[in-house]
Design a protein around this motif. Structure first.
Motif, PDB file in Angstrom:
ATOM      1  N   PRO A 108      56.233  22.714  19.987  1.00 39.14           N
ATOM      2  CA  PRO A 108      55.370  23.448  19.060  1.00 39.14           C
ATOM      3  C   PRO A 108      54.551  22.572  18.117  1.00 39.14           C
ATOM      4  CG  PRO A 108      57.605  23.414  18.218  1.00 39.14           C
ATOM      5  CD  PRO A 108      57.636  22.669  19.519  1.00 39.14           C
ATOM      6  N   VAL A 109      54.612  21.251  18.284  1.00 43.52           N
ATOM      7  CA  VAL A 109      53.913  20.350  17.358  1.00 43.52           C
ATOM      8  C   VAL A 109      52.875  19.526  18.122  1.00 43.52           C
ATOM      9  CG1 VAL A 109      55.873  20.185  15.791  1.00 43.52           C
ATOM     10  CG2 VAL A 109      55.661  18.542  17.674  1.00 43.52           C
ATOM     11  N   ASP A 110      52.013  18.827  17.368  1.00 45.54           N
ATOM     12  CA  ASP A 110      51.030  17.945  17.990  1.00 45.54           C
ATOM     13  C   ASP A 110      51.727  16.835  18.757  1.00 45.54           C
ATOM     14  OD1 ASP A 110      48.905  19.350  16.942  1.00 45.54           O
ATOM     15  OD2 ASP A 110      48.635  18.022  15.218  1.00 45.54           O
ATOM     16  N   ILE A 111      51.139  16.477  19.894  1.00 48.80           N
ATOM     17  CA  ILE A 111      51.677  15.403  20.724  1.00 48.80           C
ATOM     18  C   ILE A 111      50.691  14.240  20.739  1.00 48.80           C
ATOM     19  CG2 ILE A 111      52.494  14.720  23.013  1.00 48.80           C
ATOM     20  CD1 ILE A 111      52.960  17.703  23.606  1.00 48.80           C
ATOM     21  N   ILE A 112      51.200  13.054  20.492  1.00 56.10           N
ATOM     22  CA  ILE A 112      50.439  11.821  20.700  1.00 56.10           C
ATOM     23  C   ILE A 112      50.995  11.166  21.958  1.00 56.10           C
ATOM     24  CG2 ILE A 112      50.016   9.488  19.825  1.00 56.10           C
ATOM     25  CD1 ILE A 112      50.021  10.737  17.004  1.00 56.10           C
ATOM     26  N   GLY A 113      50.117  10.893  22.926  1.00 52.86           N
ATOM     27  CA  GLY A 113      50.537  10.306  24.194  1.00 52.86           C
ATOM     28  C   GLY A 113      49.962   8.905  24.354  1.00 52.86           C
ATOM     29  N   PHE A 131      54.013   6.517  11.454  1.00 51.67           N
ATOM     30  CA  PHE A 131      54.109   7.935  11.097  1.00 51.67           C
ATOM     31  C   PHE A 131      55.366   8.224  10.273  1.00 51.67           C
ATOM     32  CE2 PHE A 131      50.631   8.509  13.969  1.00 51.67           C
ATOM     33  CZ  PHE A 131      50.033   9.696  13.594  1.00 51.67           C
ATOM     34  N   LYS A 132      56.444   7.529  10.576  1.00 53.85           N
ATOM     35  CA  LYS A 132      57.651   7.702   9.762  1.00 53.85           C
ATOM     36  C   LYS A 132      57.403   7.221   8.333  1.00 53.85           C
ATOM     37  CE  LYS A 132      61.261   7.561  13.313  1.00 53.85           C
ATOM     38  NZ  LYS A 132      62.427   6.795  13.862  1.00 53.85           N
ATOM     39  N   GLN A 133      56.705   6.103   8.199  1.00 50.28           N
ATOM     40  CA  GLN A 133      56.382   5.592   6.871  1.00 50.28           C
ATOM     41  C   GLN A 133      55.522   6.586   6.101  1.00 50.28           C
ATOM     42  OE1 GLN A 133      57.391   2.762   5.251  1.00 50.28           O
ATOM     43  NE2 GLN A 133      56.292   3.613   3.491  1.00 50.28           N
ATOM     44  N   VAL A 138      59.462  12.396  13.006  1.00 50.79           N
ATOM     45  CA  VAL A 138      58.903  12.054  14.316  1.00 50.79           C
ATOM     46  C   VAL A 138      59.944  12.234  15.414  1.00 50.79           C
ATOM     47  CG1 VAL A 138      57.787  10.255  15.686  1.00 50.79           C
ATOM     48  CG2 VAL A 138      57.360  10.383  13.219  1.00 50.79           C
ATOM     49  N   TRP A 139      59.533  12.884  16.474  1.00 52.95           N
ATOM     50  CA  TRP A 139      60.303  12.897  17.724  1.00 52.95           C
ATOM     51  C   TRP A 139      59.608  11.909  18.651  1.00 52.95           C
ATOM     52  CZ3 TRP A 139      59.659  17.111  21.970  1.00 52.95           C
ATOM     53  CH2 TRP A 139      60.472  16.807  23.069  1.00 52.95           C
ATOM     54  N   SER A 140      60.252  10.778  18.881  1.00 57.97           N
ATOM     55  CA  SER A 140      59.653   9.717  19.685  1.00 57.97           C
ATOM     56  C   SER A 140      60.437   9.537  20.971  1.00 57.97           C
ATOM     57  CB  SER A 140      59.640   8.403  18.900  1.00 57.97           C
ATOM     58  OG  SER A 140      59.018   7.375  19.636  1.00 57.97           O
ATOM     59  N   CYS A 141      59.727   9.481  22.085  1.00 61.40           N
ATOM     60  CA  CYS A 141      60.342   9.246  23.387  1.00 61.40           C
ATOM     61  C   CYS A 141      59.683   8.032  24.025  1.00 61.40           C
ATOM     62  CB  CYS A 141      60.178  10.450  24.312  1.00 61.40           C
ATOM     63  SG  CYS A 141      61.095  11.901  23.788  1.00 61.40           S
ATOM     64  N   SER A 142      60.485   7.040  24.369  1.00 59.53           N
ATOM     65  CA  SER A 142      59.940   5.855  25.028  1.00 59.53           C
ATOM     66  C   SER A 142      60.989   5.252  25.936  1.00 59.53           C
ATOM     67  CB  SER A 142      59.488   4.821  23.994  1.00 59.53           C
ATOM     68  OG  SER A 142      60.586   4.070  23.514  1.00 59.53           O
ATOM     69  N   SER A 143      60.567   4.264  26.725  1.00 61.97           N
ATOM     70  CA  SER A 143      61.486   3.611  27.652  1.00 61.97           C
ATOM     71  C   SER A 143      62.491   2.720  26.940  1.00 61.97           C
ATOM     72  CB  SER A 143      60.697   2.785  28.680  1.00 61.97           C
ATOM     73  OG  SER A 143      59.849   1.862  28.036  1.00 61.97           O
ATOM     74  N   GLN A 163      62.049  21.230  18.204  1.00 62.31           N
ATOM     75  CA  GLN A 163      61.940  22.249  17.163  1.00 62.31           C
ATOM     76  C   GLN A 163      62.178  21.680  15.765  1.00 62.31           C
ATOM     77  OE1 GLN A 163      61.003  25.336  17.898  1.00 62.31           O
ATOM     78  NE2 GLN A 163      60.940  24.882  20.096  1.00 62.31           N
ATOM     79  N   ASN A 164      62.580  20.422  15.693  1.00 64.17           N
ATOM     80  CA  ASN A 164      62.966  19.836  14.406  1.00 64.17           C
ATOM     81  C   ASN A 164      62.167  18.587  14.089  1.00 64.17           C
ATOM     82  OD1 ASN A 164      65.292  21.601  13.631  1.00 64.17           O
ATOM     83  ND2 ASN A 164      66.074  20.882  15.588  1.00 64.17           N
ATOM     84  N   CYS A 165      60.864  18.641  14.338  1.00 64.20           N
ATOM     85  CA  CYS A 165      60.010  17.494  14.065  1.00 64.20           C
ATOM     86  C   CYS A 165      58.656  17.977  13.587  1.00 64.20           C
ATOM     87  CB  CYS A 165      59.862  16.615  15.311  1.00 64.20           C
ATOM     88  SG  CYS A 165      59.016  17.425  16.681  1.00 64.20           S
ATOM     89  N   ASP A 166      57.889  17.038  13.023  1.00 69.03           N
ATOM     90  CA  ASP A 166      56.525  17.335  12.591  1.00 69.03           C
ATOM     91  C   ASP A 166      55.498  16.901  13.629  1.00 69.03           C
ATOM     92  OD1 ASP A 166      57.490  18.199  10.059  1.00 69.03           O
ATOM     93  OD2 ASP A 166      57.591  16.098   9.414  1.00 69.03           O
ATOM     94  N   ILE A 167      55.870  15.916  14.433  1.00 70.74           N
ATOM     95  CA  ILE A 167      54.950  15.378  15.427  1.00 70.74           C
ATOM     96  C   ILE A 167      55.753  14.730  16.538  1.00 70.74           C
ATOM     97  CG2 ILE A 167      54.722  13.067  14.363  1.00 70.74           C
ATOM     98  CD1 ILE A 167      51.651  13.349  15.011  1.00 70.74           C
ATOM     99  N   ALA A 168      55.221  14.774  17.759  1.00 69.86           N
ATOM    100  CA  ALA A 168      55.870  14.147  18.912  1.00 69.86           C
ATOM    101  C   ALA A 168      55.022  12.957  19.358  1.00 69.86           C
ATOM    102  CB  ALA A 168      56.013  15.145  20.059  1.00 69.86           C
ATOM    103  N   ILE A 169      55.663  11.814  19.542  1.00 68.20           N
ATOM    104  CA  ILE A 169      54.974  10.604  19.998  1.00 68.20           C
ATOM    105  C   ILE A 169      55.649  10.153  21.283  1.00 68.20           C
ATOM    106  CG2 ILE A 169      54.322   8.234  19.443  1.00 68.20           C
ATOM    107  CD1 ILE A 169      54.401   8.998  16.494  1.00 68.20           C
TER     108      ILE A 169
END
Length: 460
Positions: A108-113, A131-133, A138-143, A163-169
């Motif tokens: 439900p939030v903006d996604i940065i890809g 973004f955390k600063q 932030v919900w961040s997903c990476s390798s 559902q518990n973040c302001d932005i997804a990266i």
């Protein structure tokens, strides 16, 4: 709804897990037995079974009785018996596009890809830090967390992180983009495109580029490294560009422990204690943040505190007077940047096996490292298929043209790390490079650290 997911590989597992989470009955089938999968994949499949997914493994002829819809792994040929059975039964097949739209609706939030051949993990990490600063949750997903980012994304949805973040990266490797090709991306960033993974695209650089450019199609705003301008300009006229010391929308200039960024609204300078490729990746991350509306002050605060990330020019300490650096560089350009940084130091280099899911040019690796380093130790152990392939190590070493170079082939990365102490002295730099530290970071780093401990004692 009753679903059959055909294939328990990298595409099938995330699909099955999410469908199960959405209260469907899901069977995932594969000709492989559970024990045939790597240990980490076995753990994922067992977790899925606990959550309610039915595992039908070691089955060459799965049943479709009672099945309403099917997902087929992209690698499944139409000639396969189960594919023919599905076609003859006229079962509805859900596509990657269908699945991607389902995932998109659950975020439900903006996604940065962020995608690219090199630097996407680093840039994702830096962007997240900024973004955390700035105060975002932030919900961040990476390798860095999970080598298969699509599984990390689905895991986050299942566990409620979406559902518990302001932005997804999201870091978006080509495999994840292929599966999740209908996301609504607020800002997309392309770090670069180089010749890699081509074995997965029939040897075609164009097909690889087209996969990466799916991100451009998904993105409301698209930002690219200025080196990609010729490619991007053909498909998008309003893209933004970033670079170090090159005329474009976001210009970075590296100084002595500082970084200056110029853009349309002015410029600012931040203290910056990182080295090598971190400068350019930080410009890319800053361009995303500035475009989204993050203040230069928050970017400055974040970059001032940024201390790097695991296995990317990572200083893991001093052993017997030698500084040890772990770097995941494995493509020609990335390796050259790292080697250039250490060109005035006496370096003992150890390399892991350069083939993961992609076959890579080991001759090119040898020719490059031989220009910079006089001691090269190469491992022949392939972590992907768990086999010793000494020819791969010798292919690197045989390509080194420096006649005075010391060249050593070993059976595994632990032995390679230990031997660096035999061929080094206090004051030297011990440097690791190779893809496996990114492909399976935890396992590879554990093996390297074991070798460093052993070698520092044995050759003290």
């Amino acid at each position: 709804m009753n679903y059959l997911v055909i294939g328990a590989g990298n595409a099938g597992r995330p699909v099955a897990r999410l469908l199960n989470n959405q209260n469907h009955k899901v069977i995932i089938t594969d000709p492989k037995q559970l024990s045939d999968f790597k240990q980490d994949v076995q753990s994922i499949l067992k977790q899925m079974e606990k959550e309610g997914v039915i595992l039908d493994l070691g089955n060459d002829n799965p049943s479709i009785d009672g099945i309403d819809k099917v997902y087929k792994a992209p690698s499944l040929p139409d000639s396969a018996p189960i594919a023919k059975k599905v076609a003859e039964a006229n079962l509805e097949v859900i596509t990657n596009e269908d699945f991607s739209k389902m995932v998109n609706d659950l975020i439900p939030v903006d996604i940065i890809g962020i995608t690219g051949t090199m630097g996407k993990t680093t840039t994702t990490f830096i962007t997240t830090s900024i973004f955390k600063q700035a105060g975002y949750k932030v919900w961040s997903c990476s390798s860095l967390v999970n080598n298969l980012v699509s599984e990390a994304i689905i895991d986050g949805i299942v566990k409620g992180k979406a559902q518990n973040c302001d932005i997804a990266i999201f870091e978006l490797p080509h495999g994840t983009i292929g599966l999740l090709n209908e996301l609504d991306i607020k800002i997309g960033l392309l770090t670069n495109i180089a010749e890699d993974h081509l074995s997965e695209f029939g040897g075609s650089l164009e097909k690889y580029q087209q996969r990466k450019l799916i991100l451009e199609k998904m993105s409301e705003t698209f930002i690219a490294n200025n080196s990609c301008r010729d490619i991007i300009a053909q498909v998008r006229g309003n893209a933004l560009y970033y670079a170090l010391d090159d005329d474009c929308d976001f210009i970075g200039t590296a100084g002595d422990e500082k970084l200056t960024i110029k853009y349309s609204k002015g410029e600012f300078t931040t203290p910056f204690r990182m080295v090598s490729y971190f400068f350019e990746n930080s410009v890319g991350a800053s361009s995303v943040a500035l475009t989204y509306g993050v203040s230069p002050e928050d970017i400055t605060d974040a970059l001032s505190e940024f201390k790097g990330l695991p296995a990317h020019m990572e200083d893991v300490g001093e052993y017997n007077g030698r500084k040890v650096i772990l770097d995941s560089a494995f493509l020609y350009d990335g390796m050259k940047i790292t080697l250039e940084y250490f060109k005035d130091d006496n370096v003992v280099l150890f390399l892991d096996h350069f083939d993961t899911l992609s076959k890579r040019d080991k001759t090119e690796v040898g020719q490059l490292v031989g220009q910079y380093v006089d001691v090269i130790i190469a491992s022949g152990f392939n972590e992907v298929n768990q086999t010793v392939e000494m020819d791969a190590a010798y292919e690197v070493l045989d390509a080194i043209e420096n006649p005075s170079a010391i060249k050593v082939a070993t059976r595994d990365i632990t032995e390679a790390a230990a031997l660096t102490f035999k061929y080094s002295k206090p004051g030297d730099i011990i440097l690791h490079m190779g893809p496996l530290i990114a492909y399976d970071r935890i396992t590879t780093v554990e093996k390297i650290m074991k070798g460093l401990e052993e070698g520092s004692k044995k050759y003290e």
